[in-house]
Design a protein around this motif. Structure first.
Motif, PDB file in Angstrom:
ATOM      1  N   LYS A  48      -4.552   8.447   7.994  1.00 38.10           N
ATOM      2  CA  LYS A  48      -4.027   7.073   7.894  1.00 38.10           C
ATOM      3  C   LYS A  48      -3.023   6.877   6.764  1.00 38.10           C
ATOM      4  O   LYS A  48      -2.141   6.033   6.871  1.00 38.10           O
ATOM      5  CB  LYS A  48      -5.190   6.086   7.763  1.00 38.10           C
ATOM      6  CG  LYS A  48      -5.827   5.798   9.109  1.00 38.10           C
ATOM      7  CD  LYS A  48      -6.386   4.396   9.173  1.00 38.10           C
ATOM      8  CE  LYS A  48      -6.504   3.974  10.623  1.00 38.10           C
ATOM      9  NZ  LYS A  48      -7.151   2.697  10.792  1.00 38.10           N
ATOM     10  N   ASP A  87      -5.127   5.480  16.144  1.00 41.63           N
ATOM     11  CA  ASP A  87      -5.203   4.115  16.694  1.00 41.63           C
ATOM     12  C   ASP A  87      -5.918   4.089  18.044  1.00 41.63           C
ATOM     13  O   ASP A  87      -6.635   3.144  18.358  1.00 41.63           O
ATOM     14  CB  ASP A  87      -3.793   3.531  16.902  1.00 41.63           C
ATOM     15  CG  ASP A  87      -3.192   3.046  15.593  1.00 41.63           C
ATOM     16  OD1 ASP A  87      -3.936   2.953  14.600  1.00 41.63           O
ATOM     17  OD2 ASP A  87      -1.972   2.781  15.561  1.00 41.63           O
ATOM     18  N   LEU A  88      -5.691   5.117  18.853  1.00 35.01           N
ATOM     19  CA  LEU A  88      -6.293   5.171  20.195  1.00 35.01           C
ATOM     20  C   LEU A  88      -7.753   5.636  20.158  1.00 35.01           C
ATOM     21  O   LEU A  88      -8.407   5.731  21.191  1.00 35.01           O
ATOM     22  CB  LEU A  88      -5.478   6.121  21.091  1.00 35.01           C
ATOM     23  CG  LEU A  88      -4.079   5.626  21.479  1.00 35.01           C
ATOM     24  CD1 LEU A  88      -3.235   6.769  22.031  1.00 35.01           C
ATOM     25  CD2 LEU A  88      -4.167   4.501  22.497  1.00 35.01           C
ATOM     26  N   LEU A 103      -0.846   9.281  14.045  1.00 31.21           N
ATOM     27  CA  LEU A 103      -1.218   7.877  13.793  1.00 31.21           C
ATOM     28  C   LEU A 103      -1.563   7.171  15.107  1.00 31.21           C
ATOM     29  O   LEU A 103      -2.520   6.391  15.170  1.00 31.21           O
ATOM     30  CB  LEU A 103      -0.102   7.145  13.038  1.00 31.21           C
ATOM     31  CG  LEU A 103       0.121   7.644  11.601  1.00 31.21           C
ATOM     32  CD1 LEU A 103       1.315   6.951  10.970  1.00 31.21           C
ATOM     33  CD2 LEU A 103      -1.121   7.474  10.719  1.00 31.21           C
ATOM     34  N   ASP A 104      -0.796   7.470  16.172  1.00 31.85           N
ATOM     35  CA  ASP A 104      -1.120   6.935  17.504  1.00 31.85           C
ATOM     36  C   ASP A 104      -2.511   7.402  17.935  1.00 31.85           C
ATOM     37  O   ASP A 104      -3.308   6.621  18.456  1.00 31.85           O
ATOM     38  CB  ASP A 104      -0.123   7.438  18.561  1.00 31.85           C
ATOM     39  CG  ASP A 104       1.158   6.618  18.559  1.00 31.85           C
ATOM     40  OD1 ASP A 104       1.207   5.590  17.873  1.00 31.85           O
ATOM     41  OD2 ASP A 104       2.119   7.035  19.252  1.00 31.85           O
TER      42      ASP A 104
END
Ligand SMILES: [Zn+2]
Length: 215
Positions: free
Chosen positions: A50, A19-20, A15-16
């Motif tokens: 997601k 997001d990045l 998930l990180d």
């Protein structure tokens, strides 16, 4: 749930990475080895990240690669992740991405990646693997050879990047800073102002990091 700790680490990291902007759609995959048993948690194949939950993270046998648990089948890149963890006892987490700048830097004419900022210095030299079929044992072998005993990041031509670390935080740092290094190298070369850190400065940074890890 079985292996909840390593499943959670994989889920948080993927998930990180989304997001990045390191991972888009269903490309890229992340694996974390259990600290006690020879099993590995890895992202499943072809499922959007997601909306992913813990049950969907696959569990595979470190030695055989056999799918042991999880709702969906493991990533097709299982051989690459497991080969790295089998070859390197210091590695417990691996990350594979198709980041835009790492993919550009993997082309032969780009030239060797160089550290431009101190955080990037930890991850050089970055090896390059020629294009090999994704998911094959051959690409796994080539990635392991290119990483060698201490390597943290390799580029795979016409495909992306593979990084590893002593834990998921370290594997993610290798991914983030190698992608950043490729990006800064790209723009600095494009602007015709390319001035990487001198080799002595890179050596000094690496000595500092090694001393810090030895404590
Ligand atoms: Zn891939």
């Amino acid at each position: 749930m079985k292996y909840e700790n390593i499943r959670q680490q994989v889920l948080d990291a993927i998930l990180d990475a989304v997001d990045l902007g390191l991972i888009h759609g269903t490309s890229g995959n992340i694996a974390v080895r259990d600290p006690e048993e020879p099993v590995v948690a890895i992202t499943p194949s072809g499922i959007p990240y997601k909306t992913m939950n813990l049950e969907q993270i696959a569990i595979v046998d470190l030695k055989t690669g056999k799918w042991m648990d999880g709702k969906y089948k493991p990533s097709s890149e299982v051989p690459m992740h497991l080969a790295c963890m089998r070859a390197r006892k210091d590695v417990t987490a691996t990350v594979h991405t198709h980041g835009m700048f790492a993919t550009i830097a993997a082309m032969e004419k780009f030239g060797e990646l160089k550290a431009i900022t101190p955080p990037q210095a930890e991850f050089v030299p970055v090896g390059i693997v020629p294009f090999t079929m994704p998911g094959s044992d051959e690409v796994a072998d080539r990635v392991v050879k290119a990483l060698g005993e201490k390597g943290r990041a390799v580029l795979i031509k016409n495909h992306g990047m593979f990084c590893c670390g002593k834990d998921i935080k370290a594997a993610m740092a290798a991914t983030i800073y190698t992608e950043e290094m490729a990006q800064t190298n790209y723009y600095a070369r494009l602007a015709d102002v390319f001035e990487p850190m001198p080799q002595e400065a890179v050596d000094a940074m690496q000595a500092l990091i090694a001393a810090d890890q030895a404590v």
